[in-house]
Design a protein around this motif. Structure first.
Motif, PDB file in Angstrom:
ATOM      1  N   GLU A  29      18.126 -17.178  27.669  1.00 48.96           N
ATOM      2  CA  GLU A  29      18.520 -17.216  29.058  1.00 48.96           C
ATOM      3  C   GLU A  29      17.318 -17.478  29.959  1.00 48.96           C
ATOM      4  OE1 GLU A  29      21.616 -16.873  30.298  1.00 48.96           O
ATOM      5  OE2 GLU A  29      22.490 -16.709  28.299  1.00 48.96           O
ATOM      6  N   TYR A  33      16.559  -9.777  33.181  1.00 49.75           N
ATOM      7  CA  TYR A  33      15.793  -8.645  33.685  1.00 49.75           C
ATOM      8  C   TYR A  33      15.087  -7.957  32.515  1.00 49.75           C
ATOM      9  CZ  TYR A  33      18.390  -8.825  38.116  1.00 49.75           C
ATOM     10  OH  TYR A  33      18.921  -9.207  39.312  1.00 49.75           O
ATOM     11  N   PHE A  35      13.116  -4.170  31.475  1.00 48.91           N
ATOM     12  CA  PHE A  35      13.050  -2.770  31.868  1.00 48.91           C
ATOM     13  C   PHE A  35      12.196  -1.976  30.888  1.00 48.91           C
ATOM     14  CE2 PHE A  35      16.635  -2.923  34.832  1.00 48.91           C
ATOM     15  CZ  PHE A  35      17.343  -4.009  34.374  1.00 48.91           C
ATOM     16  N   TYR A  37      12.378   2.074  29.876  1.00 50.36           N
ATOM     17  CA  TYR A  37      13.034   3.364  30.033  1.00 50.36           C
ATOM     18  C   TYR A  37      12.214   4.409  29.294  1.00 50.36           C
ATOM     19  CZ  TYR A  37      17.548   1.804  31.970  1.00 50.36           C
ATOM     20  OH  TYR A  37      18.543   1.315  32.771  1.00 50.36           O
ATOM     21  N   ARG A  50      11.256  -1.866  36.443  1.00 45.45           N
ATOM     22  CA  ARG A  50      12.034  -3.067  36.125  1.00 45.45           C
ATOM     23  C   ARG A  50      11.303  -4.309  36.648  1.00 45.45           C
ATOM     24  NH1 ARG A  50      17.349  -2.372  39.474  1.00 45.45           N
ATOM     25  NH2 ARG A  50      16.453  -0.403  40.070  1.00 45.45           N
ATOM     26  N   GLU A  52      12.174  -8.571  37.397  1.00 41.04           N
ATOM     27  CA  GLU A  52      13.097  -9.711  37.379  1.00 41.04           C
ATOM     28  C   GLU A  52      12.336 -10.922  36.863  1.00 41.04           C
ATOM     29  OE1 GLU A  52      14.920  -7.824  41.394  1.00 41.04           O
ATOM     30  OE2 GLU A  52      14.990  -9.992  41.227  1.00 41.04           O
ATOM     31  N   PHE A  91      11.211   2.957  25.803  1.00 42.65           N
ATOM     32  CA  PHE A  91      11.988   1.821  25.315  1.00 42.65           C
ATOM     33  C   PHE A  91      11.856   0.641  26.264  1.00 42.65           C
ATOM     34  CE2 PHE A  91      14.235   3.825  21.884  1.00 42.65           C
ATOM     35  CZ  PHE A  91      14.346   5.160  22.249  1.00 42.65           C
ATOM     36  N   LYS A  95      17.867  -7.592  29.767  1.00 41.86           N
ATOM     37  CA  LYS A  95      19.266  -7.604  30.206  1.00 41.86           C
ATOM     38  C   LYS A  95      19.595  -8.960  30.810  1.00 41.86           C
ATOM     39  CE  LYS A  95      22.535  -4.837  32.941  1.00 41.86           C
ATOM     40  NZ  LYS A  95      22.737  -5.368  34.274  1.00 41.86           N
ATOM     41  N   ASN A  97      23.431 -11.358  31.659  1.00 43.13           N
ATOM     42  CA  ASN A  97      24.890 -11.382  31.544  1.00 43.13           C
ATOM     43  C   ASN A  97      25.451 -10.008  31.205  1.00 43.13           C
ATOM     44  OD1 ASN A  97      25.032 -14.140  32.100  1.00 43.13           O
ATOM     45  ND2 ASN A  97      24.765 -14.650  29.948  1.00 43.13           N
ATOM     46  N   ASN A  98      24.903  -8.992  31.790  1.00 36.21           N
ATOM     47  CA  ASN A  98      25.391  -7.624  31.621  1.00 36.21           C
ATOM     48  C   ASN A  98      25.233  -7.075  30.205  1.00 36.21           C
ATOM     49  OD1 ASN A  98      26.650  -7.276  34.410  1.00 36.21           O
ATOM     50  ND2 ASN A  98      27.577  -9.148  33.657  1.00 36.21           N
ATOM     51  N   ASP A  99      24.401  -7.698  29.415  1.00 34.75           N
ATOM     52  CA  ASP A  99      24.155  -7.287  28.046  1.00 34.75           C
ATOM     53  C   ASP A  99      22.720  -6.792  27.956  1.00 34.75           C
ATOM     54  OD1 ASP A  99      24.666  -8.951  24.817  1.00 34.75           O
ATOM     55  OD2 ASP A  99      23.755  -7.025  25.324  1.00 34.75           O
ATOM     56  N   MET A 100      22.514  -5.497  27.732  1.00 40.27           N
ATOM     57  CA  MET A 100      21.174  -4.928  27.646  1.00 40.27           C
ATOM     58  C   MET A 100      20.864  -4.548  26.206  1.00 40.27           C
ATOM     59  SD  MET A 100      19.390  -1.685  29.574  1.00 40.27           S
ATOM     60  CE  MET A 100      18.987  -2.484  31.122  1.00 40.27           C
ATOM     61  N   ARG A 101      19.694  -5.045  25.732  1.00 35.92           N
ATOM     62  CA  ARG A 101      19.253  -4.750  24.369  1.00 35.92           C
ATOM     63  C   ARG A 101      17.903  -4.053  24.420  1.00 35.92           C
ATOM     64  NH1 ARG A 101      23.288  -6.944  20.628  1.00 35.92           N
ATOM     65  NH2 ARG A 101      24.728  -7.793  22.182  1.00 35.92           N
ATOM     66  N   PHE A 102      17.738  -3.107  23.512  1.00 38.04           N
ATOM     67  CA  PHE A 102      16.543  -2.280  23.500  1.00 38.04           C
ATOM     68  C   PHE A 102      15.662  -2.569  22.284  1.00 38.04           C
ATOM     69  CE2 PHE A 102      17.297   0.780  26.874  1.00 38.04           C
ATOM     70  CZ  PHE A 102      18.649   0.609  27.121  1.00 38.04           C
TER      71      PHE A 102
END
Lengths: 112, 114
Positions: A29, A33, A35, A37, A50, A52, A91, A95, A97-102
């Motif tokens: 993509e 974003y 992040f 955590y 965070r 962008e 972590f 993120k 398309n509303n899909d967040m991977r860690f």
């Protein structure tokens, strides 16, 4: 789906020192974003900072700052003046398309 | 006020049983998630719903079935529990759309299967 790699399973730092946690990611993509955590022993997931992807300026939140290298797909977290309360799992996440991977996380211990 | 709340916080049960974990958010978000955190702390996305519609369905056994009665609630039902299901399950929510921000997480529900 995007992937996130944290190559440091564990790290330690002396109180008041500075530490940098590494993170690399892979995504197809262009708009996403990033992040960091924090998860203390209480297990609550707490947002640290965070970024962008379209912003070149590195994000900063008090003692926490990032080094975002978009071309290298690198997103490291620097913690300055480390405090005992910074002891936690950290972590990195991407993120889009509303899909967040860690990533797998880095366990940071701040020593007195 | 708790933004994302999960119940129960702790759950101990026997293999083969069926159990549910409930999640509610009062942030007005459209999107809700379930993540599984295993014993090595790895966080894996399981499901995501947007306004009651399933949008992410990762490779999860059919024994796991999410249900979203409305956009403020996302429940997780697990049938025929197995030892490997022992984990902490996190519910989360976020606003919908490309220009979205962070996920807000619940406190997690620790499931122990004996």
């Amino acid at each position: 789906a995007q992937t996130v790699t944290q190559s440091q399973p564990e790290m330690s730092v002396q109180e008041a020192e500075t530490v940098t946690l590494s993170c690399t990611y892979d995504t197809s993509e262009s708009n996403y974003y990033l992040f960091w955590y924090k998860q203390p022993p209480s297990r609550q997931m707490i947002l640290v900072i965070r970024q962008e992807a379209y912003k070149q300026q590195n994000a900063t939140e008090n003692r926490f700052s990032v080094n975002f290298q978009k071309a290298a797909k690198s997103f490291s977290l620097k913690i300055s003046d480390s405090q005992l309360g910074d002891t936690a799992m950290y972590f990195c996440a991407t993120k889009n398309n509303n899909d967040m991977r860690f990533g797998a996380g880095t366990r940071l211990t701040v020593k007195p | 006020d708790t933004a994302v709340s999960q119940t129960p916080k702790y759950l101990v049960t026997q293999m083969g049983n069926d159990k549910s974990i409930k999640c509610e958010q009062n942030l007005g978000h459209d999107t809700m998630y379930w993540y599984k955190q295993d014993s090595k702390k790895f966080l894996k996305i399981m499901f995501s719903y947007n306004n009651k519609e399933l949008i992410i369905n990762e490779t999860v056994p059919n024994r796991f079935s999410p249900k979203s009665p409305d956009k403020a609630h996302l429940n997780l039902h697990i049938n025929s529990l197995e030892l490997g299901d022992s984990a902490v399950y996190f519910c989360a929510s976020s606003p919908w759309g490309r220009r979205t921000g962070e996920l807000f997480f619940g406190e997690g529900s620790r499931l122990t299967v004996l």
